[in-house]
Design a protein around this motif. Sequence first.
Motif, PDB file in Angstrom:
ATOM      1  N   GLY A 135      36.289  22.475  44.073  1.00 33.52           N
ATOM      2  CA  GLY A 135      36.365  23.824  44.095  1.00 33.52           C
ATOM      3  C   GLY A 135      37.752  24.079  44.382  1.00 33.52           C
ATOM      4  O   GLY A 135      38.119  25.338  44.363  1.00 33.52           O
ATOM      5  N   ALA A 136      38.624  23.391  44.766  1.00 31.86           N
ATOM      6  CA  ALA A 136      40.109  23.812  45.084  1.00 31.86           C
ATOM      7  C   ALA A 136      40.837  24.152  43.884  1.00 31.86           C
ATOM      8  O   ALA A 136      40.602  23.652  42.479  1.00 31.86           O
ATOM      9  N   ASP A 137      41.644  24.952  44.011  1.00 30.32           N
ATOM     10  CA  ASP A 137      42.423  25.728  43.023  1.00 30.32           C
ATOM     11  C   ASP A 137      44.067  25.668  43.241  1.00 30.32           C
ATOM     12  O   ASP A 137      44.446  26.529  43.888  1.00 30.32           O
ATOM     13  N   PRO A 138      44.416  24.526  43.108  1.00 29.48           N
ATOM     14  CA  PRO A 138      46.042  24.351  43.221  1.00 29.48           C
ATOM     15  C   PRO A 138      46.896  25.392  42.575  1.00 29.48           C
ATOM     16  O   PRO A 138      46.449  25.824  41.436  1.00 29.48           O
ATOM     17  N   GLY A 139      47.956  25.947  43.342  1.00 28.64           N
ATOM     18  CA  GLY A 139      48.762  26.900  42.710  1.00 28.64           C
ATOM     19  C   GLY A 139      49.847  27.302  43.569  1.00 28.64           C
ATOM     20  O   GLY A 139      49.947  26.992  44.822  1.00 28.64           O
ATOM     21  N   TRP A 140      50.544  28.242  43.104  1.00 26.63           N
ATOM     22  CA  TRP A 140      51.435  29.094  43.855  1.00 26.63           C
ATOM     23  C   TRP A 140      51.204  30.072  44.736  1.00 26.63           C
ATOM     24  O   TRP A 140      50.342  31.096  44.256  1.00 26.63           O
ATOM     25  N   VAL A 141      51.555  30.056  45.761  1.00 25.23           N
ATOM     26  CA  VAL A 141      51.241  30.974  46.981  1.00 25.23           C
ATOM     27  C   VAL A 141      52.507  31.819  47.310  1.00 25.23           C
ATOM     28  O   VAL A 141      53.480  31.217  47.669  1.00 25.23           O
ATOM     29  N   SER A 142      52.337  33.582  47.439  1.00 26.55           N
ATOM     30  CA  SER A 142      53.629  34.072  47.536  1.00 26.55           C
ATOM     31  C   SER A 142      53.886  34.171  49.089  1.00 26.55           C
ATOM     32  O   SER A 142      52.908  34.459  49.877  1.00 26.55           O
ATOM     33  N   LEU A 143      55.201  34.474  49.367  1.00 25.19           N
ATOM     34  CA  LEU A 143      55.570  34.601  50.620  1.00 25.19           C
ATOM     35  C   LEU A 143      56.266  35.940  50.576  1.00 25.19           C
ATOM     36  O   LEU A 143      57.397  36.106  50.099  1.00 25.19           O
ATOM     37  N   ARG A 144      55.722  37.190  51.195  1.00 26.18           N
ATOM     38  CA  ARG A 144      56.361  38.508  50.951  1.00 26.18           C
ATOM     39  C   ARG A 144      56.802  38.867  52.143  1.00 26.18           C
ATOM     40  O   ARG A 144      56.372  38.976  53.023  1.00 26.18           O
ATOM     41  N   THR A 161      62.540  42.356  65.260  1.00 22.14           N
ATOM     42  CA  THR A 161      61.386  43.372  65.598  1.00 22.14           C
ATOM     43  C   THR A 161      61.350  43.884  64.263  1.00 22.14           C
ATOM     44  O   THR A 161      61.989  44.441  63.412  1.00 22.14           O
ATOM     45  N   GLY A 162      59.767  43.934  63.863  1.00 24.92           N
ATOM     46  CA  GLY A 162      59.457  44.624  62.521  1.00 24.92           C
ATOM     47  C   GLY A 162      59.553  43.694  61.322  1.00 24.92           C
ATOM     48  O   GLY A 162      59.036  44.143  60.153  1.00 24.92           O
ATOM     49  N   TYR A 163      60.019  42.551  61.498  1.00 22.06           N
ATOM     50  CA  TYR A 163      60.101  41.396  60.479  1.00 22.06           C
ATOM     51  C   TYR A 163      58.705  40.602  60.426  1.00 22.06           C
ATOM     52  O   TYR A 163      58.284  40.165  61.401  1.00 22.06           O
ATOM     53  N   SER A 164      58.224  40.381  59.188  1.00 20.15           N
ATOM     54  CA  SER A 164      57.305  39.612  58.916  1.00 20.15           C
ATOM     55  C   SER A 164      57.256  38.943  57.473  1.00 20.15           C
ATOM     56  O   SER A 164      57.801  39.396  56.643  1.00 20.15           O
ATOM     57  N   ILE A 165      56.543  37.640  57.348  1.00 18.28           N
ATOM     58  CA  ILE A 165      56.279  37.202  56.146  1.00 18.28           C
ATOM     59  C   ILE A 165      54.725  37.016  55.871  1.00 18.28           C
ATOM     60  O   ILE A 165      54.209  36.417  56.577  1.00 18.28           O
ATOM     61  N   HIS A 166      54.362  37.688  54.926  1.00 20.55           N
ATOM     62  CA  HIS A 166      52.844  37.869  54.433  1.00 20.55           C
ATOM     63  C   HIS A 166      52.746  36.639  53.654  1.00 20.55           C
ATOM     64  O   HIS A 166      53.209  36.417  52.505  1.00 20.55           O
ATOM     65  N   VAL A 167      51.555  35.975  53.841  1.00 20.49           N
ATOM     66  CA  VAL A 167      51.300  34.599  52.877  1.00 20.49           C
ATOM     67  C   VAL A 167      50.208  35.249  52.124  1.00 20.49           C
ATOM     68  O   VAL A 167      49.147  35.742  52.735  1.00 20.49           O
ATOM     69  N   GLU A 168      50.292  35.349  50.831  1.00 17.56           N
ATOM     70  CA  GLU A 168      49.334  35.843  49.919  1.00 17.56           C
ATOM     71  C   GLU A 168      49.039  34.938  48.661  1.00 17.56           C
ATOM     72  O   GLU A 168      49.751  34.384  48.094  1.00 17.56           O
ATOM     73  N   ALA A 169      47.461  35.033  48.539  1.00 21.20           N
ATOM     74  CA  ALA A 169      47.008  34.285  47.282  1.00 21.20           C
ATOM     75  C   ALA A 169      47.365  34.952  46.038  1.00 21.20           C
ATOM     76  O   ALA A 169      47.483  36.050  46.078  1.00 21.20           O
ATOM     77  N   PRO A 170      47.406  34.191  45.064  1.00 20.68           N
ATOM     78  CA  PRO A 170      47.518  34.868  43.674  1.00 20.68           C
ATOM     79  C   PRO A 170      46.225  36.070  43.404  1.00 20.68           C
ATOM     80  O   PRO A 170      45.299  35.582  43.701  1.00 20.68           O
ATOM     81  N   THR A 171      46.903  37.070  42.707  1.00 15.81           N
ATOM     82  CA  THR A 171      45.629  37.908  42.296  1.00 15.81           C
ATOM     83  C   THR A 171      44.832  37.255  41.133  1.00 15.81           C
ATOM     84  O   THR A 171      45.638  36.858  40.268  1.00 15.81           O
ATOM     85  N   SER A 172      43.930  37.414  41.147  1.00 18.25           N
ATOM     86  CA  SER A 172      42.849  37.135  39.801  1.00 18.25           C
ATOM     87  C   SER A 172      42.693  38.453  39.001  1.00 18.25           C
ATOM     88  O   SER A 172      42.711  39.540  39.398  1.00 18.25           O
ATOM     89  N   ASN A 173      43.183  38.004  37.501  1.00 19.93           N
ATOM     90  CA  ASN A 173      42.969  39.190  36.720  1.00 19.93           C
ATOM     91  C   ASN A 173      41.558  39.109  36.127  1.00 19.93           C
ATOM     92  O   ASN A 173      40.901  38.354  35.994  1.00 19.93           O
TER      93      ASN A 173
END
Length: 142
Positions: free
Chosen positions: A34-43, A130-142
Motif C-alpha cells: 500500500g506504500a506509494d514511494p515518491g517525491w514530497v514537496s518542501l514549500r 519569525t514567520g518562516y516555515s517549511i511545509h511538507v506536502e504530499a503530491p497532489t493526485s489528478n
Amino acid sequence: AQGVPMNRRRAALGMALAIGLMATQATCFLFGDGADPGWVSLRLTSPNANDGGILFRIQGGPIDSVRSSFPNLFVRTESDSAREIMVAGDMATGNVVAEIYVPDAKAVAPYIAVPLQAAARETFVQQVLTGYSIHVEAPTSN
C-alpha cells in the motif's frame, strides 16, 4: 447428533486460517503493502520578499534523496531519517525549495521541517526567522 467432532472443527479452523494467511501474503506480494514511494514537496513560507537562501532540517522518516530546482543545493545527511538542507537562489514565499524521495509519499505526517537560518538575497544578511516555515506536502493526485 452431536455434530462434527472437536478435532475436525479444529482442523477446519486451522485450514481456514492458513488459507486466509496465504491469500493475504499473496495480495501483498502482488500489489505491494500500500506504500506509494515518491517525491514530497518542501514549500517555503516567508515574511520577506528578498530571500536568497534557507537552511532547514527535515526529519521524521526515511529519506532516500533530495533534489531542488534552485541552482544551489547542499545536503548534510545526519541519519537515514534526518537531513540538513541548504538551498540558495532567488526564492519567495510559496516556492517549493526542495523535494525529498520517501518510501510512502502519501504518509507525510511524521515529517517535520524546521528553518534554521535564512539569508537576504543581495546582502546575505541573516533574516529573523519569525514567520518562516517549511511545509511538507504530499503530491497532489489528478
